[in-house]
Motif scaffolding. Structure first.
Motif, PDB file in Angstrom:
ATOM      1  N   GLU A  84       0.818  -1.224   0.000  1.00  0.00           N
ATOM      2  CA  GLU A  84       0.000   0.000   0.000  1.00  0.00           C
ATOM      3  C   GLU A  84       0.848   1.268   0.000  1.00  0.00           C
ATOM      4  OE1 GLU A  84      -3.261   0.716  -0.257  1.00  0.00           O
ATOM      5  OE2 GLU A  84      -3.753  -1.385  -0.602  1.00  0.00           O
ATOM      6  N   HIS A  85       1.916   1.268  -0.793  1.00  0.00           N
ATOM      7  CA  HIS A  85       2.749   2.464  -0.879  1.00  0.00           C
ATOM      8  C   HIS A  85       1.976   3.607  -1.520  1.00  0.00           C
ATOM      9  CE1 HIS A  85       6.602   1.147   0.623  1.00  0.00           C
ATOM     10  NE2 HIS A  85       6.341  -0.033   0.098  1.00  0.00           N
ATOM     11  N   PRO A  86       2.374   4.850  -1.205  1.00  0.00           N
ATOM     12  CA  PRO A  86       1.786   5.977  -1.919  1.00  0.00           C
ATOM     13  C   PRO A  86       2.226   5.903  -3.384  1.00  0.00           C
ATOM     14  CG  PRO A  86       3.670   6.711  -0.624  1.00  0.00           C
ATOM     15  CD  PRO A  86       3.409   5.278  -0.252  1.00  0.00           C
ATOM     16  N   PHE A  87       1.741   6.816  -4.191  1.00  0.00           N
ATOM     17  CA  PHE A  87       2.077   6.821  -5.618  1.00  0.00           C
ATOM     18  C   PHE A  87       3.588   6.703  -5.783  1.00  0.00           C
ATOM     19  CE2 PHE A  87       2.673   8.443  -9.863  1.00  0.00           C
ATOM     20  CZ  PHE A  87       1.548   7.999 -10.539  1.00  0.00           C
ATOM     21  N   PHE A  88       4.017   5.780  -6.629  1.00  0.00           N
ATOM     22  CA  PHE A  88       5.449   5.544  -6.784  1.00  0.00           C
ATOM     23  C   PHE A  88       5.892   5.662  -8.237  1.00  0.00           C
ATOM     24  CE2 PHE A  88       3.339   1.375  -6.737  1.00  0.00           C
ATOM     25  CZ  PHE A  88       3.778   0.809  -7.928  1.00  0.00           C
ATOM     26  N   PHE A  89       7.173   5.935  -8.399  1.00  0.00           N
ATOM     27  CA  PHE A  89       7.815   5.984  -9.704  1.00  0.00           C
ATOM     28  C   PHE A  89       8.837   4.855  -9.710  1.00  0.00           C
ATOM     29  CE2 PHE A  89       6.323  10.197  -8.763  1.00  0.00           C
ATOM     30  CZ  PHE A  89       5.746  10.608  -9.956  1.00  0.00           C
ATOM     31  N   LEU A  90       8.629   3.887 -10.590  1.00  0.00           N
ATOM     32  CA  LEU A  90       9.491   2.718 -10.632  1.00  0.00           C
ATOM     33  C   LEU A  90      10.197   2.671 -11.985  1.00  0.00           C
ATOM     34  CD1 LEU A  90      10.436  -0.038  -9.454  1.00  0.00           C
ATOM     35  CD2 LEU A  90       8.337  -1.036 -10.417  1.00  0.00           C
ATOM     36  N   LEU A 111      12.533   0.326 -14.381  1.00  0.00           N
ATOM     37  CA  LEU A 111      12.967  -1.056 -14.610  1.00  0.00           C
ATOM     38  C   LEU A 111      13.809  -1.095 -15.877  1.00  0.00           C
ATOM     39  CD1 LEU A 111       9.527  -2.825 -14.029  1.00  0.00           C
ATOM     40  CD2 LEU A 111      11.416  -2.666 -12.403  1.00  0.00           C
ATOM     41  N   LYS A 112      15.016  -1.615 -15.772  1.00  0.00           N
ATOM     42  CA  LYS A 112      15.885  -1.696 -16.943  1.00  0.00           C
ATOM     43  C   LYS A 112      16.141  -3.159 -17.281  1.00  0.00           C
ATOM     44  CE  LYS A 112      20.163   0.070 -18.860  1.00  0.00           C
ATOM     45  NZ  LYS A 112      21.420   0.773 -18.584  1.00  0.00           N
ATOM     46  N   TYR A 113      15.783  -3.517 -18.519  1.00  0.00           N
ATOM     47  CA  TYR A 113      15.931  -4.895 -18.981  1.00  0.00           C
ATOM     48  C   TYR A 113      16.995  -5.012 -20.059  1.00  0.00           C
ATOM     49  CZ  TYR A 113      11.633  -6.538 -16.705  1.00  0.00           C
ATOM     50  OH  TYR A 113      10.678  -6.902 -15.787  1.00  0.00           O
ATOM     51  N   GLU A 114      17.705  -6.131 -20.042  1.00  0.00           N
ATOM     52  CA  GLU A 114      18.488  -6.571 -21.194  1.00  0.00           C
ATOM     53  C   GLU A 114      17.864  -7.884 -21.622  1.00  0.00           C
ATOM     54  OE1 GLU A 114      22.603  -6.625 -20.009  1.00  0.00           O
ATOM     55  OE2 GLU A 114      22.645  -4.440 -19.767  1.00  0.00           O
ATOM     56  N   GLY A 115      17.232  -7.881 -22.790  1.00  0.00           N
ATOM     57  CA  GLY A 115      16.425  -9.037 -23.175  1.00  0.00           C
ATOM     58  C   GLY A 115      15.321  -9.214 -22.154  1.00  0.00           C
ATOM     59  N   GLU A 116      15.190 -10.417 -21.601  1.00  0.00           N
ATOM     60  CA  GLU A 116      14.147 -10.660 -20.590  1.00  0.00           C
ATOM     61  C   GLU A 116      14.698 -10.529 -19.175  1.00  0.00           C
ATOM     62  OE1 GLU A 116      11.302 -13.636 -20.955  1.00  0.00           O
ATOM     63  OE2 GLU A 116      10.862 -13.114 -23.028  1.00  0.00           O
ATOM     64  N   GLU A 117      15.969 -10.144 -19.049  1.00  0.00           N
ATOM     65  CA  GLU A 117      16.588 -10.092 -17.723  1.00  0.00           C
ATOM     66  C   GLU A 117      16.539  -8.683 -17.148  1.00  0.00           C
ATOM     67  OE1 GLU A 117      20.842 -10.916 -15.479  1.00  0.00           O
ATOM     68  OE2 GLU A 117      20.733 -11.097 -17.661  1.00  0.00           O
ATOM     69  N   LEU A 118      16.044  -8.579 -15.930  1.00  0.00           N
ATOM     70  CA  LEU A 118      16.018  -7.306 -15.223  1.00  0.00           C
ATOM     71  C   LEU A 118      17.419  -7.036 -14.685  1.00  0.00           C
ATOM     72  CD1 LEU A 118      14.201  -4.986 -14.156  1.00  0.00           C
ATOM     73  CD2 LEU A 118      13.954  -6.327 -12.057  1.00  0.00           C
ATOM     74  N   VAL A 119      18.054  -5.956 -15.153  1.00  0.00           N
ATOM     75  CA  VAL A 119      19.440  -5.701 -14.760  1.00  0.00           C
ATOM     76  C   VAL A 119      19.569  -4.546 -13.768  1.00  0.00           C
ATOM     77  CG1 VAL A 119      20.499  -6.699 -16.826  1.00  0.00           C
ATOM     78  CG2 VAL A 119      19.827  -4.285 -16.838  1.00  0.00           C
ATOM     79  N   GLU A 120      18.534  -3.730 -13.661  1.00  0.00           N
ATOM     80  CA  GLU A 120      18.615  -2.582 -12.754  1.00  0.00           C
ATOM     81  C   GLU A 120      17.210  -2.096 -12.439  1.00  0.00           C
ATOM     82  OE1 GLU A 120      19.832   2.015 -13.352  1.00  0.00           O
ATOM     83  OE2 GLU A 120      21.126   0.576 -14.389  1.00  0.00           O
ATOM     84  N   TRP A 121      16.975  -1.641 -11.206  1.00  0.00           N
ATOM     85  CA  TRP A 121      15.703  -1.025 -10.897  1.00  0.00           C
ATOM     86  C   TRP A 121      15.846  -0.059  -9.734  1.00  0.00           C
ATOM     87  CZ3 TRP A 121      13.045  -1.611  -6.204  1.00  0.00           C
ATOM     88  CH2 TRP A 121      13.521  -2.625  -5.362  1.00  0.00           C
ATOM     89  N   ASN A 122      14.976   0.940  -9.672  1.00  0.00           N
ATOM     90  CA  ASN A 122      14.887   1.756  -8.468  1.00  0.00           C
ATOM     91  C   ASN A 122      13.492   2.349  -8.360  1.00  0.00           C
ATOM     92  OD1 ASN A 122      15.436   3.766 -10.512  1.00  0.00           O
ATOM     93  ND2 ASN A 122      15.818   5.187  -8.862  1.00  0.00           N
ATOM     94  N   VAL A 123      13.146   2.707  -7.141  1.00  0.00           N
ATOM     95  CA  VAL A 123      11.796   3.234  -6.894  1.00  0.00           C
ATOM     96  C   VAL A 123      11.916   4.510  -6.078  1.00  0.00           C
ATOM     97  CG1 VAL A 123      11.429   1.862  -4.778  1.00  0.00           C
ATOM     98  CG2 VAL A 123       9.461   2.637  -6.111  1.00  0.00           C
ATOM     99  N   GLU A 124      11.051   5.482  -6.395  1.00  0.00           N
ATOM    100  CA  GLU A 124      10.924   6.726  -5.630  1.00  0.00           C
ATOM    101  C   GLU A 124       9.460   6.950  -5.345  1.00  0.00           C
ATOM    102  OE1 GLU A 124      12.744  10.034  -7.703  1.00  0.00           O
ATOM    103  OE2 GLU A 124      14.379   8.757  -8.391  1.00  0.00           O
ATOM    104  N   TYR A 125       9.188   7.629  -4.237  1.00  0.00           N
ATOM    105  CA  TYR A 125       7.814   7.905  -3.861  1.00  0.00           C
ATOM    106  C   TYR A 125       7.515   9.391  -4.031  1.00  0.00           C
ATOM    107  CZ  TYR A 125       8.472   3.320  -1.945  1.00  0.00           C
ATOM    108  OH  TYR A 125       8.767   1.998  -1.811  1.00  0.00           O
ATOM    109  N   SER A 126       6.259   9.689  -4.397  1.00  0.00           N
ATOM    110  CA  SER A 126       5.915  11.104  -4.586  1.00  0.00           C
ATOM    111  C   SER A 126       5.628  11.760  -3.240  1.00  0.00           C
ATOM    112  CB  SER A 126       4.713  11.216  -5.504  1.00  0.00           C
ATOM    113  OG  SER A 126       3.621  10.527  -4.970  1.00  0.00           O
TER     114      SER A 126
END
Length: 159
Positions: A136-142, A144-159
């Motif tokens: 139940e996080h507040p509105f978030f900005f996520l 996601l960085k993929y190479e092919g089908e592999e997730l290689v990097e991610w980060n999240v910030e909240y408004s």
């Protein structure tokens, strides 16, 4: 959409009933980047649409449900070495009934208990936003960085 290139802005909605999400098993479209994956309901913006208009149209087209109880939960930026960056407006919605009368031409619709969603073939990044939705996080900005089908990097910030 007649001849217009698809926008790189999309909506995705996880419709909830009790403790389940309405999930779409993407098995019907040719050349589907989501082939065989399980995702929510949504799609690309049409010309001059707002995120809400796109959400309501796509959900109705794919499920026959006219949403009245929905909320914006986040903005997800997908970066990939294979396709253009996509900006996805993520929503959840509640419905009181679990009857889906429409046969969707993009995949098979099925109610899946929330606890079982992680066991399905879903995108790695989707597991991150399912957790954010559950918590139940507040509105978030996520991001996601993929190479092919592999997730290689991610980060999240909240408004």
């Amino acid at each position: 959409m007649s001849g217009m290139p698809k926008t790189n802005q999309t909506t995705l909605c996880y419709i909830e009933n009790d403790d389940s999400y309405l999930m779409m098993h993407r098995v019907k479209k040719e050349n589907d980047i989501n082939k065989d994956k399980w995702i929510g309901v949504g799609g690309h913006f049409e010309k001059d649409e707002t995120p809400q208009e796109c959400l309501l149209r796509e959900v109705y087209e794919e499920t026959g449900i006219s949403l009245d109880n929905y909320r914006a939960r986040g903005l997800v930026t997908f970066i990939s070495d294979k396709w253009q960056t996509e900006y996805m407006y993520l929503y959840t919605a509640r419905v009181k009934y679990d009857l889906i009368e429409k046969d969707c031409d993009e995949g098979t619709l099925e109610w899946v208990p929330k606890s079982k969603v992680y066991d399905l073939p879903i995108w790695e990044g989707d597991k991150i936003f399912f957790k954010l939705l559950e918590e139940e996080h507040p509105f978030f900005f996520l991001k996601l960085k993929y190479e092919g089908e592999e997730l290689v990097e991610w980060n999240v910030e909240y408004s």
